[in-house]
Design a protein around this motif. Structure first.
Motif, mmCIF file in Angstrom:
data_model
loop_
_atom_site.group_PDB
_atom_site.id
_atom_site.type_symbol
_atom_site.label_atom_id
_atom_site.label_comp_id
_atom_site.label_asym_id
_atom_site.label_seq_id
_atom_site.Cartn_x
_atom_site.Cartn_y
_atom_site.Cartn_z
ATOM 1 N N ILE A 1 -5.932 7.812 21.341
ATOM 2 C CA ILE A 1 -6.252 8.597 22.536
ATOM 3 C C ILE A 1 -5.420 9.880 22.483
ATOM 4 O O ILE A 1 -4.197 9.824 22.325
ATOM 5 N N ILE A 2 -6.081 10.989 22.582
ATOM 6 C CA ILE A 2 -5.388 12.280 22.597
ATOM 7 C C ILE A 2 -5.243 12.721 24.046
ATOM 8 O O ILE A 2 -6.224 12.812 24.784
ATOM 9 N N VAL A 3 -4.014 12.996 24.471
ATOM 10 C CA VAL A 3 -3.751 13.526 25.809
ATOM 11 C C VAL A 3 -3.169 14.927 25.646
ATOM 12 O O VAL A 3 -2.069 15.092 25.118
ATOM 13 N N LEU A 4 -3.926 15.916 26.084
ATOM 14 C CA LEU A 4 -3.488 17.310 25.987
ATOM 15 C C LEU A 4 -2.933 17.758 27.331
ATOM 16 O O LEU A 4 -3.617 17.687 28.356
ATOM 17 N N ASN A 5 -1.712 18.221 27.332
ATOM 18 C CA ASN A 5 -1.133 18.827 28.518
ATOM 19 C C ASN A 5 -1.172 20.336 28.377
ATOM 20 O O ASN A 5 -0.963 20.864 27.287
ATOM 21 N N PHE A 6 -1.418 21.030 29.466
ATOM 22 C CA PHE A 6 -1.295 22.481 29.431
ATOM 23 C C PHE A 6 -0.960 23.002 30.816
ATOM 24 O O PHE A 6 -1.254 22.375 31.831
ATOM 25 N N ASP A 7 -0.321 24.136 30.844
ATOM 26 C CA ASP A 7 0.029 24.843 32.075
ATOM 27 C C ASP A 7 -0.870 26.067 32.144
ATOM 28 O O ASP A 7 -0.791 26.952 31.292
ATOM 29 N N ASP A 8 -1.753 26.136 33.134
ATOM 30 C CA ASP A 8 -2.733 27.221 33.164
ATOM 31 C C ASP A 8 -2.137 28.580 33.522
ATOM 32 O O ASP A 8 -2.858 29.577 33.612
ATOM 33 N N THR A 9 -0.810 28.640 33.698
ATOM 34 C CA THR A 9 -0.159 29.937 33.886
ATOM 35 C C THR A 9 0.394 30.490 32.569
ATOM 36 O O THR A 9 0.907 31.603 32.533
ATOM 37 N N LEU A 10 0.318 29.674 31.490
ATOM 38 C CA LEU A 10 0.777 30.114 30.169
ATOM 39 C C LEU A 10 -0.444 30.359 29.294
ATOM 40 O O LEU A 10 -1.266 29.468 29.102
ATOM 41 N N PHE A 11 -0.561 31.569 28.741
ATOM 42 C CA PHE A 11 -1.758 31.953 27.998
ATOM 43 C C PHE A 11 -1.435 32.211 26.534
ATOM 44 O O PHE A 11 -0.393 32.777 26.196
ATOM 45 N N ASN A 12 -2.363 31.804 25.666
ATOM 46 C CA ASN A 12 -2.251 32.097 24.241
ATOM 47 C C ASN A 12 -2.751 33.518 24.014
ATOM 48 O O ASN A 12 -3.892 33.842 24.344
ATOM 49 N N ALA A 13 -1.913 34.350 23.428
ATOM 50 C CA ALA A 13 -2.269 35.756 23.223
ATOM 51 C C ALA A 13 -3.324 35.944 22.136
ATOM 52 O O ALA A 13 -3.948 37.001 22.046
ATOM 53 N N ASP A 14 -3.526 34.927 21.294
ATOM 54 C CA ASP A 14 -4.537 35.009 20.247
ATOM 55 C C ASP A 14 -5.914 34.803 20.884
ATOM 56 O O ASP A 14 -6.249 33.716 21.340
ATOM 57 N N GLU A 15 -6.730 35.847 20.906
ATOM 58 C CA GLU A 15 -8.010 35.792 21.605
ATOM 59 C C GLU A 15 -8.968 34.771 20.996
ATOM 60 O O GLU A 15 -9.722 34.110 21.717
ATOM 61 N N ASP A 16 -8.963 34.636 19.677
ATOM 62 C CA ASP A 16 -9.859 33.680 19.021
ATOM 63 C C ASP A 16 -9.499 32.245 19.401
ATOM 64 O O ASP A 16 -10.378 31.426 19.700
ATOM 65 N N LEU A 17 -8.198 31.941 19.391
ATOM 66 C CA LEU A 17 -7.758 30.594 19.755
ATOM 67 C C LEU A 17 -7.984 30.331 21.242
ATOM 68 O O LEU A 17 -8.367 29.219 21.634
ATOM 69 N N ALA A 18 -7.762 31.353 22.045
ATOM 70 C CA ALA A 18 -7.983 31.215 23.487
ATOM 71 C C ALA A 18 -9.453 30.931 23.780
ATOM 72 O O ALA A 18 -9.779 30.172 24.698
ATOM 73 N N ALA A 19 -10.352 31.516 22.978
ATOM 74 C CA ALA A 19 -11.787 31.288 23.173
ATOM 75 C C ALA A 19 -12.166 29.849 22.852
ATOM 76 O O ALA A 19 -12.977 29.236 23.565
ATOM 77 N N ILE A 20 -11.584 29.292 21.777
ATOM 78 C CA ILE A 20 -11.861 27.892 21.439
ATOM 79 C C ILE A 20 -11.322 26.976 22.532
ATOM 80 O O ILE A 20 -11.976 26.012 22.931
ATOM 81 N N TRP A 21 -10.122 27.289 23.031
ATOM 82 C CA TRP A 21 -9.528 26.492 24.103
ATOM 83 C C TRP A 21 -10.413 26.530 25.348
ATOM 84 O O TRP A 21 -10.608 25.506 26.026
ATOM 85 N N GLU A 22 -10.980 27.693 25.644
ATOM 86 C CA GLU A 22 -11.878 27.819 26.786
ATOM 87 C C GLU A 22 -13.098 26.908 26.619
ATOM 88 O O GLU A 22 -13.538 26.258 27.571
#
Length: 215
Positions: free
Chosen positions: A174-195
């Protein structure tokens, strides 16, 4: 576009229920207190691995999933590691890649890569990785792979996660991903995949507002 306002606000009384109520292998927690949930996992009934993508060095493909396999197999002899690879239903042309990784040898393919088949090769790599993870964890209770700052993972890892989401089935891990939506990845390509991952997660009610859970 995904929005934190779309998060499921369904409260769960415990971490166990959060995991057990759905037959999925990936869950996402939107939280500003990631350490709280990693401590909770340590006290759960599951086997677990804990990682932080924010602190991971660049250029570590399929982090942390390959790391889990290496850690699980580190006490095996070379012969047993080769048996692990043979029994894991790994795509034939990628077996040498996994063998090189687990045996700390040169990483190579059984044949040269055909550029026209890259999309197919990536899909087979995802399937091979999923298979060897399942086989590695097959003789024990489910294993949680808990990743802090999941939106800072690299491309291969994010694409594997998106592929797992597309399967929509329960694996031995089981994969559990945590993230804080106030912290952004500056890499636009990676941010698009995350979206894209968040959009799929929201559609399947796999994203949870952490303030509604475990309180």
């Amino acid at each position: 576009m995904w929005s934190s306002d779309l998060c499921s606000l369904t409260p769960f009384p415990s971490f166990e229920n959060f995991i057990k109520l759905k037959e999925n292998s990936l869950f996402i927690i939107n939280t500003k207190n990631q350490d709280k949930y990693s401590e909770f996992i340590k006290k759960s009934e599951y086997n677990y691995f804990l990682f932080d993508a924010f602190n991971e060095k660049i250029g570590n493909p399929y982090f942390p999933f390959l790391n889990c396999i290496r850690e699980k197999s580190e006490k095996l002899t070379e012969v047993l590691k080769e048996e692990l690879i043979e029994n894991s239903k790994i795509y034939y042309f990628q077996k040498e890649i996994f063998k090189g990784f687990l045996l700390n040898k040169e990483i190579k393919r059984n044949e040269e890569l055909n550029i026209e088949e890259i999309k197919y090769e990536k899909s087979e790599m995802n399937n091979s990785l999923k298979n060897i993870m399942n086989y590695s964890f097959c003789n024990e209770k489910e294993t949680i792979i808990f990743i802090k700052n999941g939106n800072f993972l690299e491309e291969s890892s994010l694409n594997f996660i998106k592929w797992i989401l597309g399967k929509n089935i329960r694996e031995r891990f089981i994969i559990v991903l945590n993230f804080d939506d106030t912290l952004f990845n500056a890499d636009e390509d990676l941010a698009a995949i995350w979206e894209e991952i968040l959009e799929i997660g929201e559609e399947r009610a796999l994203i949870y507002n952490s303030e509604e859970i475990y309180e």
